[in-house]
Design a protein around this motif. Structure first.
Motif, PDB file in Angstrom:
ATOM      1  N   GLU A   1     -21.249  -6.571 -16.408  1.00 51.64           N
ATOM      2  CA  GLU A   1     -22.525  -6.567 -17.103  1.00 51.64           C
ATOM      3  C   GLU A   1     -23.244  -5.224 -17.021  1.00 51.64           C
ATOM      4  OE1 GLU A   1     -23.224  -7.620 -12.834  1.00 51.64           O
ATOM      5  OE2 GLU A   1     -21.770  -8.138 -14.393  1.00 51.64           O
ATOM      6  N   THR A   2     -22.744  -4.297 -16.230  1.00 50.46           N
ATOM      7  CA  THR A   2     -23.452  -3.028 -16.025  1.00 50.46           C
ATOM      8  C   THR A   2     -23.150  -1.989 -17.100  1.00 50.46           C
ATOM      9  OG1 THR A   2     -21.687  -2.174 -14.603  1.00 50.46           O
ATOM     10  CG2 THR A   2     -23.469  -3.389 -13.539  1.00 50.46           C
ATOM     11  N   VAL A   3     -22.025  -2.120 -17.787  1.00 53.79           N
ATOM     12  CA  VAL A   3     -21.649  -1.137 -18.811  1.00 53.79           C
ATOM     13  C   VAL A   3     -21.234  -1.887 -20.077  1.00 53.79           C
ATOM     14  CG1 VAL A   3     -20.952   0.694 -17.231  1.00 53.79           C
ATOM     15  CG2 VAL A   3     -19.304  -1.066 -17.860  1.00 53.79           C
ATOM     16  N   PRO A   4     -21.408  -1.261 -21.259  1.00 56.40           N
ATOM     17  CA  PRO A   4     -21.004  -1.925 -22.506  1.00 56.40           C
ATOM     18  C   PRO A   4     -19.485  -1.913 -22.671  1.00 56.40           C
ATOM     19  CG  PRO A   4     -21.877   0.264 -22.967  1.00 56.40           C
ATOM     20  CD  PRO A   4     -22.104   0.023 -21.504  1.00 56.40           C
ATOM     21  N   ASP A   5     -19.033  -2.651 -23.671  1.00 52.98           N
ATOM     22  CA  ASP A   5     -17.597  -2.761 -23.902  1.00 52.98           C
ATOM     23  C   ASP A   5     -16.967  -1.426 -24.287  1.00 52.98           C
ATOM     24  OD1 ASP A   5     -17.710  -5.447 -23.352  1.00 52.98           O
ATOM     25  OD2 ASP A   5     -17.923  -6.055 -25.447  1.00 52.98           O
ATOM     26  N   ASP A   6     -17.722  -0.583 -24.987  1.00 57.42           N
ATOM     27  CA  ASP A   6     -17.153   0.678 -25.471  1.00 57.42           C
ATOM     28  C   ASP A   6     -17.479   1.862 -24.558  1.00 57.42           C
ATOM     29  OD1 ASP A   6     -19.851   0.708 -25.959  1.00 57.42           O
ATOM     30  OD2 ASP A   6     -19.698   1.603 -27.959  1.00 57.42           O
ATOM     31  N   TYR A   7     -17.715   1.586 -23.285  1.00 55.32           N
ATOM     32  CA  TYR A   7     -18.080   2.686 -22.377  1.00 55.32           C
ATOM     33  C   TYR A   7     -16.883   3.592 -22.128  1.00 55.32           C
ATOM     34  CZ  TYR A   7     -15.650   1.526 -18.020  1.00 55.32           C
ATOM     35  OH  TYR A   7     -14.693   1.339 -17.047  1.00 55.32           O
ATOM     36  N   ASP A   8     -17.152   4.772 -21.609  1.00 54.96           N
ATOM     37  CA  ASP A   8     -16.089   5.725 -21.292  1.00 54.96           C
ATOM     38  C   ASP A   8     -16.501   6.508 -20.048  1.00 54.96           C
ATOM     39  OD1 ASP A   8     -13.762   7.126 -21.417  1.00 54.96           O
ATOM     40  OD2 ASP A   8     -13.987   7.773 -23.494  1.00 54.96           O
ATOM     41  N   VAL A   9     -15.560   7.166 -19.446  1.00 61.34           N
ATOM     42  CA  VAL A   9     -15.847   7.973 -18.261  1.00 61.34           C
ATOM     43  C   VAL A   9     -16.235   9.380 -18.683  1.00 61.34           C
ATOM     44  CG1 VAL A   9     -14.408   6.665 -16.669  1.00 61.34           C
ATOM     45  CG2 VAL A   9     -13.379   8.481 -18.028  1.00 61.34           C
ATOM     46  N   GLN A  10     -17.050   9.995 -17.875  1.00 64.89           N
ATOM     47  CA  GLN A  10     -17.505  11.360 -18.136  1.00 64.89           C
ATOM     48  C   GLN A  10     -17.117  12.236 -16.946  1.00 64.89           C
ATOM     49  OE1 GLN A  10     -21.695  11.730 -18.694  1.00 64.89           O
ATOM     50  NE2 GLN A  10     -21.647  13.914 -19.160  1.00 64.89           N
ATOM     51  N   GLY A  11     -16.301  13.222 -17.205  1.00 62.86           N
ATOM     52  CA  GLY A  11     -15.843  14.098 -16.135  1.00 62.86           C
ATOM     53  C   GLY A  11     -14.558  14.790 -16.542  1.00 62.86           C
ATOM     54  N   THR A  12     -14.043  15.593 -15.661  1.00 64.20           N
ATOM     55  CA  THR A  12     -12.837  16.352 -15.946  1.00 64.20           C
ATOM     56  C   THR A  12     -11.899  16.322 -14.747  1.00 64.20           C
ATOM     57  OG1 THR A  12     -13.858  18.408 -15.147  1.00 64.20           O
ATOM     58  CG2 THR A  12     -14.042  17.928 -17.509  1.00 64.20           C
ATOM     59  N   LEU A  13     -10.621  16.466 -15.048  1.00 67.31           N
ATOM     60  CA  LEU A  13      -9.661  16.718 -13.976  1.00 67.31           C
ATOM     61  C   LEU A  13      -9.838  18.158 -13.542  1.00 67.31           C
ATOM     62  CD1 LEU A  13      -6.410  14.995 -15.305  1.00 67.31           C
ATOM     63  CD2 LEU A  13      -7.949  14.162 -13.534  1.00 67.31           C
ATOM     64  N   ASP A  14     -10.279  18.344 -12.333  1.00 66.15           N
ATOM     65  CA  ASP A  14     -10.625  19.696 -11.898  1.00 66.15           C
ATOM     66  C   ASP A  14     -10.143  19.915 -10.471  1.00 66.15           C
ATOM     67  OD1 ASP A  14     -11.575  22.217 -12.145  1.00 66.15           O
ATOM     68  OD2 ASP A  14     -13.688  21.658 -12.376  1.00 66.15           O
ATOM     69  N   TYR A  15     -10.072  21.173 -10.116  1.00 62.98           N
ATOM     70  CA  TYR A  15      -9.591  21.573  -8.787  1.00 62.98           C
ATOM     71  C   TYR A  15     -10.701  22.309  -8.063  1.00 62.98           C
ATOM     72  CZ  TYR A  15      -7.202  24.476  -5.319  1.00 62.98           C
ATOM     73  OH  TYR A  15      -6.834  25.125  -4.160  1.00 62.98           O
ATOM     74  N   HIS A  16     -11.135  21.731  -6.951  1.00 63.53           N
ATOM     75  CA  HIS A  16     -12.140  22.366  -6.098  1.00 63.53           C
ATOM     76  C   HIS A  16     -11.549  22.481  -4.698  1.00 63.53           C
ATOM     77  CE1 HIS A  16     -15.257  22.098  -9.151  1.00 63.53           C
ATOM     78  NE2 HIS A  16     -14.933  20.830  -9.340  1.00 63.53           N
ATOM     79  N   PRO A  17     -11.156  23.683  -4.295  1.00 62.09           N
ATOM     80  CA  PRO A  17     -10.530  23.827  -2.972  1.00 62.09           C
ATOM     81  C   PRO A  17     -11.504  23.470  -1.854  1.00 62.09           C
ATOM     82  CG  PRO A  17     -11.021  25.972  -3.927  1.00 62.09           C
ATOM     83  CD  PRO A  17     -11.288  24.966  -5.004  1.00 62.09           C
ATOM     84  N   VAL A  18     -10.957  22.881  -0.806  1.00 65.16           N
ATOM     85  CA  VAL A  18     -11.743  22.487   0.361  1.00 65.16           C
ATOM     86  C   VAL A  18     -11.279  23.310   1.553  1.00 65.16           C
ATOM     87  CG1 VAL A  18     -12.300  20.614   1.950  1.00 65.16           C
ATOM     88  CG2 VAL A  18     -12.097  20.151  -0.501  1.00 65.16           C
ATOM     89  N   HIS A  19     -12.219  23.983   2.170  1.00 67.24           N
ATOM     90  CA  HIS A  19     -11.905  24.802   3.342  1.00 67.24           C
ATOM     91  C   HIS A  19     -12.549  24.135   4.561  1.00 67.24           C
ATOM     92  CE1 HIS A  19     -10.508  27.823   0.492  1.00 67.24           C
ATOM     93  NE2 HIS A  19     -11.683  27.734  -0.122  1.00 67.24           N
ATOM     94  N   ALA A  20     -11.803  23.261   5.186  1.00 60.59           N
ATOM     95  CA  ALA A  20     -12.327  22.520   6.332  1.00 60.59           C
ATOM     96  C   ALA A  20     -11.307  22.537   7.457  1.00 60.59           C
ATOM     97  CB  ALA A  20     -12.655  21.088   5.929  1.00 60.59           C
ATOM     98  N   ASP A  21     -11.822  22.535   8.677  1.00 58.21           N
ATOM     99  CA  ASP A  21     -10.972  22.523   9.858  1.00 58.21           C
ATOM    100  C   ASP A  21     -10.705  21.085  10.278  1.00 58.21           C
ATOM    101  OD1 ASP A  21     -11.124  22.613  13.206  1.00 58.21           O
ATOM    102  OD2 ASP A  21      -9.801  24.074  12.250  1.00 58.21           O
ATOM    103  N   LEU A  22      -9.476  20.807  10.702  1.00 54.73           N
ATOM    104  CA  LEU A  22      -9.099  19.450  11.088  1.00 54.73           C
ATOM    105  C   LEU A  22      -9.968  18.944  12.232  1.00 54.73           C
ATOM    106  CD1 LEU A  22      -7.268  17.001  10.785  1.00 54.73           C
ATOM    107  CD2 LEU A  22      -5.609  18.144  12.280  1.00 54.73           C
ATOM    108  N   LYS A  23     -10.261  19.797  13.185  1.00 53.78           N
ATOM    109  CA  LYS A  23     -11.086  19.378  14.314  1.00 53.78           C
ATOM    110  C   LYS A  23     -12.484  18.993  13.856  1.00 53.78           C
ATOM    111  CE  LYS A  23     -12.768  20.926  18.832  1.00 53.78           C
ATOM    112  NZ  LYS A  23     -12.787  22.038  19.819  1.00 53.78           N
TER     113      LYS A  23
END
Length: 431
Positions: A229-251
């Motif tokens: 009930e939250t979206v209509p029947d003809d809804y679609d997604v908005q966004g892109t397949l994109d690459y955002h590198p993550v620089h994080a330490d395992l610790k």
């Protein structure tokens, strides 16, 4: 005459060549009907957390636990006793005011159970500790729901990107078929080569049909998570397949998970709740006192009586429940340790998955995508000039299509790995 044919061929093929160049971008959005609702990932997560029916049902367990706190904090009800004795039921002619005053006996008493060992306080604390566990478990289900929504959303983006690419590829190849038909008509192509071109068109058409079905299925699955009930029947997604590198330490990621994972918090709170249960069972081992006051009217005289009673703790001192509660603490501690290890395992696994997919994206963006396009363009140009065979051109076209689809799949896999990392640490804000 030969030069005129080549000039016509080049002019006809130029729009297809331009369309093929534009199809390189995997993140382009699929066309949607005018006015159709478009939902971003943040919108999808918000709608799911507000309207997902399974989550809404689970959230009621918090209210149920709060209601149990009310029950735990209630005091015992006093007891009221009334009796009338020596009434002349079988000789009603004797029943008068004088008889009731002098011969009948009337008693009225009120009693109250005095709980010892602070049972009510221990019950309330145990209920509050259990409510904390329930809240954390609900939060953990929210974490799982956010991951499921994100995963389904990325799948929908992949289906949308694949549909656009396959449609563009079909349009481009359709122009090749039209050009080949003209070449066959003027005798510049054999019938066998023309049939190979037409048969190859079937693969492009099949790709478009499969992409449309995949998009429809993924949007339906996503809508189930959001609430139909939250979206209509003809809804679609908005966004892109994109690459955002993550620089994080395992610790650092492990530390973030230790602070944010609600299932780990629930396991730790379960230890506290088990300890509260032990305190409650020890309190239940204390014998309660029942005090009663009775008013009596007998033979024209009124009197009062006080009564006191308490079970003698000779046999039952709640030993079994106390022992069970002690073992329950050990169980909760072991489960908390297991959950701690599971959290670390989740973070390590998600981090390795994210790194692997990051390396794959780097390989594609390091040259493989451009090289596949250049190879296709070279074969295409050579085929147009008669310097390459039809089989070479079709092979380069298949390689290019496979490379583009694999690149889109790699981007989706990376985004899924990123969502898995967020789920593993328990927050969407990675360090």
């Amino acid at each position: 005459m030969r030069q005129v044919k080549l000039l016509v061929f080049a002019l006809l093929f130029l729009p297809a060549f331009t369309a093929a160049q534009q199809s390189l971008a995997p993140a382009a959005q699929t066309r949607t009907p005018s006015g159709a609702a478009r939902v971003s990932l943040d919108d999808a997560i918000r709608l799911a957390l507000q309207h997902n029916h399974a989550l809404q049902a689970l959230r009621t367990t918090v209210q149920q636990s709060l209601a149990e706190e009310i029950t735990a904090n209630l005091r015992p009800n006093p007891t009221l006793g009334l009796d009338a004795q020596f009434l002349p039921i079988f000789q009603p002619n004797k029943l008068d005011a004088d008889y009731l005053d002098q011969s009948a006996q009337f008693d009225a008493g009120i009693g109250y159970l005095f709980e010892r060992g602070k049972k009510r306080q221990h019950r309330l604390q145990a209920a509050k500790d259990q409510t904390s566990v329930v809240r954390s478990l609900v939060s953990d289900n929210e974490r799982q729901l956010v991951f499921n929504v994100s995963q389904q959303f990325v799948d929908a983006l992949l289906a949308e990107s694949t549909l656009e690419f396959t449609q563009q590829d079909l349009d481009s190849f359709q122009k090749t078929v039209d050009i080949s038909k003209e070449r066959f008509r003027v005798g510049d192509m054999s019938e066998g080569d023309f049939l190979k071109i037409k048969l190859q068109l079937l693969q492009f058409q099949s790709d478009v049909s499969a992409a449309k079905l995949a998009k429809l299925q993924n949007l339906a699955a996503l809508r189930q998570l959001l609430g139909f009930e939250t979206v209509p029947d003809d809804y679609d997604v908005q966004g892109t397949l994109d690459y955002h590198p993550v620089h994080a330490d395992l610790k650092d990621l492990k530390n973030v998970a230790a602070m944010n994972r609600p299932d780990l918090r629930a396991a730790q709170q379960a230890v506290t709740a088990a300890e509260s249960q032990l305190s409650l069972q020890k309190a239940n081992g204390k014998m309660d006192i029942t005090g009663t006051f009775n008013y009596s009217h007998t033979a024209g005289a009124s009197s009062g009586s006080f009564f006191y009673s308490m079970p003698l703790p000779i046999f039952n001192r709640n030993q079994g429940e106390i022992a069970r509660a002690q073992y329950a603490i050990t169980q909760a501690q072991q489960q908390a340790s297991e959950t701690t290890q599971q959290v670390s395992t989740d973070v390590v696994t998600a981090f390795a998955n994210l790194q692997t997919n990051d390396q794959i994206i780097q390989l594609y963006q390091g040259g493989y995508v451009d090289q596949a396009k250049q190879s296709r363009d070279i074969s295409e140009y050579a085929y147009r000039k008669g310097a390459a065979s039809l089989l070479d051109y079709l092979d380069s076209e298949r390689t290019y299509r496979a490379n583009q689809l694999a690149y889109r799949q790699a981007l989706a896999s990376y985004m899924l790995a990123l969502e898995q990392m967020r789920q593993a640490v328990g927050t969407r804000n990675l360090p």
